[in-house]
Design a protein around this motif. Structure first.
Motif, PDB file in Angstrom:
ATOM      1  N   TRP A  89     109.347  75.322  53.250  1.00 48.87           N
ATOM      2  CA  TRP A  89     110.324  75.842  52.005  1.00 48.87           C
ATOM      3  C   TRP A  89     110.210  75.080  50.780  1.00 48.87           C
ATOM      4  O   TRP A  89     110.166  75.555  49.647  1.00 48.87           O
ATOM      5  N   PRO A  90     110.336  73.788  51.167  1.00 45.80           N
ATOM      6  CA  PRO A  90     110.508  72.657  49.762  1.00 45.80           C
ATOM      7  C   PRO A  90     109.197  72.909  48.998  1.00 45.80           C
ATOM      8  O   PRO A  90     109.152  72.902  47.803  1.00 45.80           O
ATOM      9  N   VAL A  91     107.904  72.975  49.778  1.00 43.10           N
ATOM     10  CA  VAL A  91     106.620  73.072  49.151  1.00 43.10           C
ATOM     11  C   VAL A  91     106.561  74.204  48.583  1.00 43.10           C
ATOM     12  O   VAL A  91     106.107  74.311  47.104  1.00 43.10           O
ATOM     13  N   ALA A  92     106.790  75.479  49.308  1.00 39.22           N
ATOM     14  CA  ALA A  92     106.868  76.678  48.548  1.00 39.22           C
ATOM     15  C   ALA A  92     107.553  76.746  47.270  1.00 39.22           C
ATOM     16  O   ALA A  92     107.593  77.335  46.060  1.00 39.22           O
ATOM     17  N   ALA A  93     108.860  76.182  47.334  1.00 37.07           N
ATOM     18  CA  ALA A  93     109.843  76.233  46.290  1.00 37.07           C
ATOM     19  C   ALA A  93     109.180  75.512  45.167  1.00 37.07           C
ATOM     20  O   ALA A  93     109.285  75.950  43.782  1.00 37.07           O
ATOM     21  N   TRP A  94     108.908  74.211  45.353  1.00 39.36           N
ATOM     22  CA  TRP A  94     108.066  73.510  44.174  1.00 39.36           C
ATOM     23  C   TRP A  94     106.781  74.431  43.782  1.00 39.36           C
ATOM     24  O   TRP A  94     106.754  74.186  42.439  1.00 39.36           O
ATOM     25  N   MET A  95     105.950  75.023  44.504  1.00 40.79           N
ATOM     26  CA  MET A  95     104.927  75.634  43.772  1.00 40.79           C
ATOM     27  C   MET A  95     105.236  76.592  43.177  1.00 40.79           C
ATOM     28  O   MET A  95     104.682  77.076  42.068  1.00 40.79           O
ATOM     29  N   ARG A  96     106.513  77.531  43.325  1.00 36.41           N
ATOM     30  CA  ARG A  96     106.866  78.722  42.571  1.00 36.41           C
ATOM     31  C   ARG A  96     107.674  77.979  41.275  1.00 36.41           C
ATOM     32  O   ARG A  96     107.191  78.278  40.146  1.00 36.41           O
ATOM     33  N   PHE A  97     108.293  76.801  41.381  1.00 31.20           N
ATOM     34  CA  PHE A  97     108.829  76.254  40.078  1.00 31.20           C
ATOM     35  C   PHE A  97     107.733  75.926  39.289  1.00 31.20           C
ATOM     36  O   PHE A  97     107.915  75.681  37.776  1.00 31.20           O
ATOM     37  N   ALA A  98     106.630  75.318  39.564  1.00 29.44           N
ATOM     38  CA  ALA A  98     105.625  74.802  38.840  1.00 29.44           C
ATOM     39  C   ALA A  98     104.495  75.860  38.449  1.00 29.44           C
ATOM     40  O   ALA A  98     103.408  75.448  37.877  1.00 29.44           O
ATOM     41  N   ARG A  99     104.929  76.907  38.950  1.00 34.52           N
ATOM     42  CA  ARG A  99     103.910  78.168  38.506  1.00 34.52           C
ATOM     43  C   ARG A  99     102.745  77.946  38.972  1.00 34.52           C
ATOM     44  O   ARG A  99     101.614  78.172  38.465  1.00 34.52           O
ATOM     45  N   GLN A 100     102.535  77.695  40.443  1.00 35.96           N
ATOM     46  CA  GLN A 100     101.452  77.553  41.158  1.00 35.96           C
ATOM     47  C   GLN A 100     100.772  78.674  42.230  1.00 35.96           C
ATOM     48  O   GLN A 100     100.298  78.241  43.040  1.00 35.96           O
ATOM     49  N   ALA A 101     101.410  79.746  41.852  1.00 37.74           N
ATOM     50  CA  ALA A 101     101.336  80.737  42.851  1.00 37.74           C
ATOM     51  C   ALA A 101      99.836  80.934  43.213  1.00 37.74           C
ATOM     52  O   ALA A 101      99.472  81.302  44.458  1.00 37.74           O
ATOM     53  N   GLY A 102      98.781  80.930  42.268  1.00 41.76           N
ATOM     54  CA  GLY A 102      97.545  81.069  42.599  1.00 41.76           C
ATOM     55  C   GLY A 102      96.946  79.814  43.248  1.00 41.76           C
ATOM     56  O   GLY A 102      96.069  80.219  44.362  1.00 41.76           O
ATOM     57  N   TRP A 103      97.350  78.553  43.150  1.00 46.34           N
ATOM     58  CA  TRP A 103      96.874  77.588  44.062  1.00 46.34           C
ATOM     59  C   TRP A 103      97.375  77.651  45.154  1.00 46.34           C
ATOM     60  O   TRP A 103      96.629  77.440  46.453  1.00 46.34           O
ATOM     61  N   ALA A 104      98.570  78.236  45.351  1.00 50.88           N
ATOM     62  CA  ALA A 104      99.299  78.208  46.593  1.00 50.88           C
ATOM     63  C   ALA A 104      98.418  79.195  47.780  1.00 50.88           C
ATOM     64  O   ALA A 104      98.105  79.035  48.904  1.00 50.88           O
ATOM     65  N   ARG A 105      98.056  80.352  46.977  1.00 44.82           N
ATOM     66  CA  ARG A 105      97.455  81.534  47.841  1.00 44.82           C
ATOM     67  C   ARG A 105      95.969  80.910  48.243  1.00 44.82           C
ATOM     68  O   ARG A 105      95.395  81.189  49.181  1.00 44.82           O
ATOM     69  N   HIS A 106      95.406  79.796  47.685  1.00 47.09           N
ATOM     70  CA  HIS A 106      94.247  79.273  47.937  1.00 47.09           C
ATOM     71  C   HIS A 106      94.149  77.995  48.546  1.00 47.09           C
ATOM     72  O   HIS A 106      93.216  77.173  48.342  1.00 47.09           O
ATOM     73  N   GLY A 107      95.215  77.613  49.324  1.00 42.17           N
ATOM     74  CA  GLY A 107      95.307  76.380  49.944  1.00 42.17           C
ATOM     75  C   GLY A 107      95.681  75.281  49.367  1.00 42.17           C
ATOM     76  O   GLY A 107      95.949  74.142  50.046  1.00 42.17           O
ATOM     77  N   GLY A 108      96.682  75.357  48.125  1.00 40.20           N
ATOM     78  CA  GLY A 108      97.364  74.327  47.445  1.00 40.20           C
ATOM     79  C   GLY A 108      98.347  73.649  48.146  1.00 40.20           C
ATOM     80  O   GLY A 108      98.782  72.534  48.019  1.00 40.20           O
ATOM     81  N   ALA A 109      99.043  74.609  49.029  1.00 34.64           N
ATOM     82  CA  ALA A 109     100.396  74.188  49.763  1.00 34.64           C
ATOM     83  C   ALA A 109      99.794  72.824  50.447  1.00 34.64           C
ATOM     84  O   ALA A 109     100.711  71.972  50.702  1.00 34.64           O
ATOM     85  N   ALA A 110      98.846  72.785  51.215  1.00 35.40           N
ATOM     86  CA  ALA A 110      98.511  71.521  52.114  1.00 35.40           C
ATOM     87  C   ALA A 110      98.483  70.331  51.086  1.00 35.40           C
ATOM     88  O   ALA A 110      98.851  69.264  51.589  1.00 35.40           O
ATOM     89  N   HIS A 111      97.945  70.360  49.984  1.00 34.22           N
ATOM     90  CA  HIS A 111      97.762  69.481  49.021  1.00 34.22           C
ATOM     91  C   HIS A 111      99.110  68.748  48.325  1.00 34.22           C
ATOM     92  O   HIS A 111      99.328  67.730  48.587  1.00 34.22           O
ATOM     93  N   VAL A 112     100.069  69.779  48.065  1.00 34.78           N
ATOM     94  CA  VAL A 112     101.327  69.438  47.709  1.00 34.78           C
ATOM     95  C   VAL A 112     102.228  68.892  48.786  1.00 34.78           C
ATOM     96  O   VAL A 112     102.775  67.886  48.518  1.00 34.78           O
ATOM     97  N   ASP A 113     101.981  69.365  50.080  1.00 36.26           N
ATOM     98  CA  ASP A 113     102.574  69.092  51.089  1.00 36.26           C
ATOM     99  C   ASP A 113     102.344  67.445  51.313  1.00 36.26           C
ATOM    100  O   ASP A 113     103.098  66.473  51.433  1.00 36.26           O
ATOM    101  N   GLN A 114     100.929  67.057  51.497  1.00 29.55           N
ATOM    102  CA  GLN A 114     100.534  65.653  51.590  1.00 29.55           C
ATOM    103  C   GLN A 114     101.027  64.800  50.488  1.00 29.55           C
ATOM    104  O   GLN A 114     101.325  63.694  50.568  1.00 29.55           O
TER     105      GLN A 114
END
Length: 131
Positions: A89-114
């Motif tokens: 949830w912290p990664v998802a929250a950050w990606m929503r805050f940073a307006r990265q929904a498209g990147w999240a849908r295409h595998g970006g969450a793993a990069h933000v996590d790392q």
């Protein structure tokens, strides 16, 4: 000493996050309830041990002066933050805050996590090196 500590802890992190993480841990560590927390904490325990071994290797092989109490506090910091980050949830929250929904849908969450995990290791290495 910062570089040596960071490299050792990063190598331990990679080992714990990839070859030492079970399919069950990877699939369930963010699940709701006790089962999710059990998988999460088992994975975090692997991180704790891997980083502890890395710090011990740094002390024994590289003769790094790593006081015990700061090392334990660094391990608790790394394990605790890893547990929270891996709940996802912290990664998802950050990606929503940073307006990265498209990147999240295409595998970006793993990069933000790392990236979050690496930043935690940088802080731990900086603090240990400063002592």
């Amino acid at each position: 000493m910062f570089a040596e500590l960071f490299i050792l802890m990063y190598a331990a992190h990679l080992a714990a996050d990839y070859p030492l993480q079970t399919d069950h841990q990877a699939g369930c560590k963010a699940s709701h309830g006790a089962a999710g927390w059990r998988a999460n904490l088992a994975h975090v325990g692997t991180h704790f041990v891997a980083v502890a071994v890395a710090l011990l290797v740094g002390h024994l092989v590289l003769d790094l002066a790593i006081p015990v109490l700061p090392a334990v506090l660094a391990l608790v910091w790394i394990a605790g933050t890893h547990a929270v980050i891996d709940r996802r949830w912290p990664v998802a929250a950050w990606m929503r805050f940073a307006r990265q929904a498209g990147w999240a849908r295409h595998g970006g969450a793993a990069h933000v996590d790392q990236t979050a995990h690496v930043l935690v290791l940088v802080v731990a290495a900086l603090v240990l090196a400063a002592i």
